[in-house]
Design a protein around this motif. Structure first.
Motif, PDB file in Angstrom:
ATOM      1  N   ALA A 100       0.844  -1.193   0.000  1.00  0.00           N
ATOM      2  CA  ALA A 100       0.000   0.000   0.000  1.00  0.00           C
ATOM      3  C   ALA A 100       0.882   1.247   0.000  1.00  0.00           C
ATOM      4  O   ALA A 100       1.991   1.242   0.527  1.00  0.00           O
ATOM      5  CB  ALA A 100      -0.915  -0.002   1.223  1.00  0.00           C
ATOM      6  N   GLY A 101       0.375   2.314  -0.622  1.00  0.00           N
ATOM      7  CA  GLY A 101       1.148   3.544  -0.629  1.00  0.00           C
ATOM      8  C   GLY A 101       0.708   4.506  -1.710  1.00  0.00           C
ATOM      9  O   GLY A 101      -0.357   4.357  -2.318  1.00  0.00           O
ATOM     10  N   SER A 102       1.542   5.485  -1.993  1.00  0.00           N
ATOM     11  CA  SER A 102       1.220   6.562  -2.931  1.00  0.00           C
ATOM     12  C   SER A 102       1.195   6.064  -4.378  1.00  0.00           C
ATOM     13  O   SER A 102       2.119   5.374  -4.818  1.00  0.00           O
ATOM     14  CB  SER A 102       2.249   7.685  -2.791  1.00  0.00           C
ATOM     15  OG  SER A 102       2.046   8.692  -3.758  1.00  0.00           O
ATOM     16  N   LYS A 103       0.131   6.387  -5.090  1.00  0.00           N
ATOM     17  CA  LYS A 103      -0.027   6.094  -6.515  1.00  0.00           C
ATOM     18  C   LYS A 103       0.169   4.612  -6.843  1.00  0.00           C
ATOM     19  O   LYS A 103       0.696   4.264  -7.896  1.00  0.00           O
ATOM     20  CB  LYS A 103       0.947   6.948  -7.351  1.00  0.00           C
ATOM     21  CG  LYS A 103       0.631   8.425  -7.333  1.00  0.00           C
ATOM     22  CD  LYS A 103       1.515   9.196  -8.300  1.00  0.00           C
ATOM     23  CE  LYS A 103       1.106  10.655  -8.366  1.00  0.00           C
ATOM     24  NZ  LYS A 103       1.920  11.423  -9.340  1.00  0.00           N
ATOM     25  N   ARG A 104      -0.284   3.741  -5.988  1.00  0.00           N
ATOM     26  CA  ARG A 104      -0.093   2.316  -6.218  1.00  0.00           C
ATOM     27  C   ARG A 104      -1.114   1.748  -7.211  1.00  0.00           C
ATOM     28  O   ARG A 104      -0.816   0.796  -7.925  1.00  0.00           O
ATOM     29  CB  ARG A 104      -0.143   1.551  -4.894  1.00  0.00           C
ATOM     30  CG  ARG A 104       0.905   2.000  -3.893  1.00  0.00           C
ATOM     31  CD  ARG A 104       2.329   1.785  -4.428  1.00  0.00           C
ATOM     32  NE  ARG A 104       3.323   2.538  -3.694  1.00  0.00           N
ATOM     33  CZ  ARG A 104       3.909   2.134  -2.588  1.00  0.00           C
ATOM     34  NH1 ARG A 104       3.583   0.962  -2.075  1.00  0.00           N
ATOM     35  NH2 ARG A 104       4.799   2.884  -2.007  1.00  0.00           N
ATOM     36  N   LEU A 105      -2.323   2.311  -7.233  1.00  0.00           N
ATOM     37  CA  LEU A 105      -3.367   1.820  -8.132  1.00  0.00           C
ATOM     38  C   LEU A 105      -3.495   2.774  -9.315  1.00  0.00           C
ATOM     39  O   LEU A 105      -3.663   3.983  -9.142  1.00  0.00           O
ATOM     40  CB  LEU A 105      -4.700   1.722  -7.389  1.00  0.00           C
ATOM     41  CG  LEU A 105      -5.934   1.305  -8.199  1.00  0.00           C
ATOM     42  CD1 LEU A 105      -5.743  -0.059  -8.849  1.00  0.00           C
ATOM     43  CD2 LEU A 105      -7.168   1.319  -7.311  1.00  0.00           C
ATOM     44  N   GLN A 106      -3.403   2.226 -10.521  1.00  0.00           N
ATOM     45  CA  GLN A 106      -3.468   3.027 -11.752  1.00  0.00           C
ATOM     46  C   GLN A 106      -4.722   2.644 -12.533  1.00  0.00           C
ATOM     47  O   GLN A 106      -4.969   1.458 -12.785  1.00  0.00           O
ATOM     48  CB  GLN A 106      -2.224   2.764 -12.594  1.00  0.00           C
ATOM     49  CG  GLN A 106      -2.144   3.568 -13.889  1.00  0.00           C
ATOM     50  CD  GLN A 106      -0.991   3.077 -14.752  1.00  0.00           C
ATOM     51  OE1 GLN A 106      -1.107   2.070 -15.436  1.00  0.00           O
ATOM     52  NE2 GLN A 106       0.146   3.777 -14.690  1.00  0.00           N
TER      53      GLN A 106
END
Length: 219
Positions: free
Chosen positions: A129-135
């Protein structure tokens, strides 16, 4: 639409509504406007809001991780997630009936709840999990047109040549209003043919060497 309102069959507002219907249908058919969006994911949180201007989701991907001496690092490159329905996740043999509580880690699948929420499976945990992980790649829902100066397809310059195609859709509906079913069918057939031509024109692109690049419906 004559300036003498007593001679009008359809009001400006009514025609605007139909042009908005036309541009949404055209955008869905041709995928002429797409956007890319990144979502920050949180540990133990499985569901996230889809962008409000998303008409149809075409691709979901998750950040790829590499491991060096047991330390996981996001590469900021992305691997496509596999779509699965909630019913599929619940299925007693092909799914995992207790999936909401049991599976956590690096997401490999996604599901859609309603039209506003995307869910990840397994639920992301640290370090995934974290910043900009899902696009997300998606077809844009165009802004509604209401004023005289509004331009179809959010004013995208590369789509100006396709504006006139929307007229066939609107005229088709107006013909239907008047009970002219044959004219309705004829106009809608022309519109559909032009939309299909546009779809192929957009999806089949030649590179600098003249080689055709073809994109599938979900690429």
């Amino acid at each position: 639409n004559n300036s003498d309102t007593t001679k009008r069959r359809w009001s400006n507002a009514y025609l605007n509504d139909r042009f908005n219907m036309a541009q949404e249908d055209f955008t869905t058919r041709t995928r002429c406007l797409e956007a890319r969006y990144w979502i920050d994911t949180s540990t133990n949180v499985k569901e996230y809001a889809i962008p409000s201007d998303c008409l149809t989701l075409s691709r979901a991907a998750y950040s790829i991780y590499t491991s060096t001496y047991g330390t996981y690092t996001s590469t900021m490159a992305y691997k496509r997630l596999t779509y699965v329905t909630i019913e599929g996740l619940d299925h007693p043999t092909i799914g995992t009936p207790n999936w909401e509580a049991a599976d956590k880690g690096n997401p490999i699948k996604y599901y859609i709840r309603g039209s506003t929420t995307i869910g990840l499976h397994p639920t992301p945990t640290s370090p995934y999990a974290g910043s900009k992980r899902l696009q997300l790649d998606y077809i844009i829902r165009c802004s509604s047109m209401s004023a005289n100066g509004d331009i179809p397809f959010n004013g995208a310059n590369q789509l100006y040549n396709y504006h006139q195609i929307l007229i066939w859709y609107v005229v088709a509906l107006c013909e239907y209003d008047q009970g002219n079913i044959n004219n309705f069918a004829s106009c809608m057939s022309i519109y559909s043919a032009l939309a299909e031509f546009t779809r192929k024109d957009i999806l089949n692109i030649s590179d600098r060497y003249g080689q055709q690049i073809k994109f599938g419906p979900n690429e």
